[in-house]
Design a protein around this motif. Structure first.
Motif, PDB file in Angstrom:
ATOM      1  N   UNK A 149       2.775   7.666   9.678  1.00  0.00           N
ATOM      2  CA  UNK A 149       3.253   8.827  10.212  1.00  0.00           C
ATOM      3  C   UNK A 149       4.231   9.515   8.872  1.00  0.00           C
ATOM      4  N   UNK A 150       4.660  10.847   8.763  1.00  0.00           N
ATOM      5  CA  UNK A 150       5.442  11.434   8.093  1.00  0.00           C
ATOM      6  C   UNK A 150       4.992  10.904   6.632  1.00  0.00           C
ATOM      7  N   UNK A 151       3.840  11.269   6.074  1.00  0.00           N
ATOM      8  CA  UNK A 151       3.565  10.761   4.631  1.00  0.00           C
ATOM      9  C   UNK A 151       4.497  11.572   3.854  1.00  0.00           C
ATOM     10  N   UNK A 152       5.203  10.936   2.788  1.00  0.00           N
ATOM     11  CA  UNK A 152       5.869  11.462   1.693  1.00  0.00           C
ATOM     12  C   UNK A 152       5.175  11.654   0.262  1.00  0.00           C
ATOM     13  N   UNK A 153       4.405  12.672   0.211  1.00  0.00           N
ATOM     14  CA  UNK A 153       3.501  12.557  -1.120  1.00  0.00           C
ATOM     15  C   UNK A 153       4.386  12.611  -2.580  1.00  0.00           C
ATOM     16  N   UNK A 154       5.607  13.210  -2.577  1.00  0.00           N
ATOM     17  CA  UNK A 154       6.324  13.480  -3.725  1.00  0.00           C
ATOM     18  C   UNK A 154       6.983  11.963  -4.028  1.00  0.00           C
ATOM     19  N   UNK A 168       0.813  -1.299  -0.017  1.00  0.00           N
ATOM     20  CA  UNK A 168       0.328   0.077   0.066  1.00  0.00           C
ATOM     21  C   UNK A 168       0.741   1.485  -0.004  1.00  0.00           C
ATOM     22  N   UNK A 169       2.088   1.251   0.657  1.00  0.00           N
ATOM     23  CA  UNK A 169       2.520   2.782   0.894  1.00  0.00           C
ATOM     24  C   UNK A 169       3.914   2.682   0.475  1.00  0.00           C
ATOM     25  N   UNK A 170       4.416   1.521  -0.447  1.00  0.00           N
ATOM     26  CA  UNK A 170       5.847   1.702  -1.024  1.00  0.00           C
ATOM     27  C   UNK A 170       5.839   2.100  -2.692  1.00  0.00           C
ATOM     28  N   UNK A 202       6.284   7.018   7.327  1.00  0.00           N
ATOM     29  CA  UNK A 202       7.141   6.670   8.326  1.00  0.00           C
ATOM     30  C   UNK A 202       6.245   5.812   9.123  1.00  0.00           C
ATOM     31  N   UNK A 203       6.746   4.761   9.807  1.00  0.00           N
ATOM     32  CA  UNK A 203       6.011   3.793  10.873  1.00  0.00           C
ATOM     33  C   UNK A 203       6.296   3.662  12.183  1.00  0.00           C
ATOM     34  N   UNK A 204       5.527   3.872  13.072  1.00  0.00           N
ATOM     35  CA  UNK A 204       5.562   3.775  14.686  1.00  0.00           C
ATOM     36  C   UNK A 204       4.853   2.475  14.840  1.00  0.00           C
ATOM     37  N   UNK A 205       5.871   1.370  15.419  1.00  0.00           N
ATOM     38  CA  UNK A 205       5.397   0.104  15.469  1.00  0.00           C
ATOM     39  C   UNK A 205       5.540  -0.142  16.893  1.00  0.00           C
ATOM     40  N   UNK A 206       4.585  -0.499  17.633  1.00  0.00           N
ATOM     41  CA  UNK A 206       4.392  -0.820  18.811  1.00  0.00           C
ATOM     42  C   UNK A 206       4.159  -2.372  19.102  1.00  0.00           C
ATOM     43  N   UNK A 207       4.869  -2.895  19.766  1.00  0.00           N
ATOM     44  CA  UNK A 207       4.524  -4.350  20.126  1.00  0.00           C
ATOM     45  C   UNK A 207       4.176  -4.434  21.721  1.00  0.00           C
TER      46      UNK A 207
END
Ligand SMILES: Nc1ncnc2c1ncn2[C@@H]1O[C@H](COP(=O)(O)OP(=O)(O)OP(=O)(O)O)[C@@H](O)[C@H]1O
Length: 236
Positions: free
Chosen positions: A230-235, A194-196, A209-214
């Protein structure tokens, strides 16, 4: 030399001219009176041989750090400590045995710094510190695009997942298998789908960006997790 320190050997010094051969194959020629103590430094043994913890480097400048990383990279050692911080150089190739089950087992049995630097050592320190410090633990992974942050994250998840499965196997209070570890490890390709995107820096660049909590139980197994983007890079 002053602008960018490079490891070199004095090849000859005669007729008022000094010739340096750098370790990277360049040849520099200087007038002897232009070579001052401010421009040329003797290399310390720690820089010549390389160190696996750069906190022990005796030469303190960018050149020594870069040279140490380069030296280790040529020896296929892509990880180097700076105290408790890990510097990772992207090898852009699969290094055999570096991340297999034997490596997980080995790093789970040693404290940070006891055996060569590795991303698993950071993950292990993090896991053990949950109990040692009775506190939440956090790993911050940063670097430029293509540096290997996503791959490093996956390695940490793989290690923690293995520790979780091990703790379940050892625990007397057996739980019903929920396959939560597999779900967390296998969430990566879905998130990437979805996001790459392909960029000039990275064929598989995360555009967020990803904030992963376990969440771990007292027995040491993963009970659940959450990924917050988080920190979506649209370009692209
Ligand atoms: N430890 C490693 N071993 C082998 N190859 C690696 C390693 N780390 C990264 N790579 C290679 O480098 C590529 C880029 O790495 P990665 O996607 O993790 O970078 P990134 O820092 O997350 O980049 P971005 O910020 O653009 O998402 C990977 O697709 C993989 O081919």
């Amino acid at each position: 030399m002053k602008d960018h320190y490079v490891p070199s050997t004095v090849d000859s010094c005669s007729g008022g001219v000094v010739v340096f051969n750098t370790d990277y194959g360049q040849v520099y020629t200087y007038k002897q009176n232009a070579v001052s103590r401010q421009r040329v430094y003797p290399m310390h043994n720690s820089s010549i041989n390389g160190v696996d913890d750069m906190a022990t480097l005796q030469d303190l400048h960018d050149g020594a750090i870069l040279h140490n990383l380069q030296l280790r990279y040529t020896q296929k050692s892509v990880y180097t400590y700076i105290g408790s911080i890990l510097a990772a150089v992207n090898p852009y190739q699969r290094l055999s045995d570096l991340y297999d089950a034997t490596a997980i087992e080995r790093y789970s049995r040693h404290h940070l710094g006891e055996i060569p630097p590795h991303i698993y050592a950071i993950a292990n320190e993090c896991y053990r510190s949950l109990w040692k410090r009775s506190n939440n633990q956090c790993v911050l992974i940063s670097g430029e695009s293509g540096a290997g942050k996503t791959e490093s994250t996956k390695m940490i998840l793989r290690f923690l997942s293995a520790m979780s499965q091990q703790s379940v196997a050892l625990s007397t209070a057996k739980r019903a298998s929920s396959h939560v570890e597999e779900a967390i490890v296998e969430s990566s390709p879905i998130m990437e789908a979805f996001g790459n995107a392909k960029t000039v820096h990275n064929n598989n660049s995360s555009r967020f960006g990803k904030f992963i909590q376990l969440h771990f139980s007292q027995h040491g197994n993963i009970q659940g997790g959450r990924i917050t983007d988080c920190i979506l890079c649209p370009e692209i």
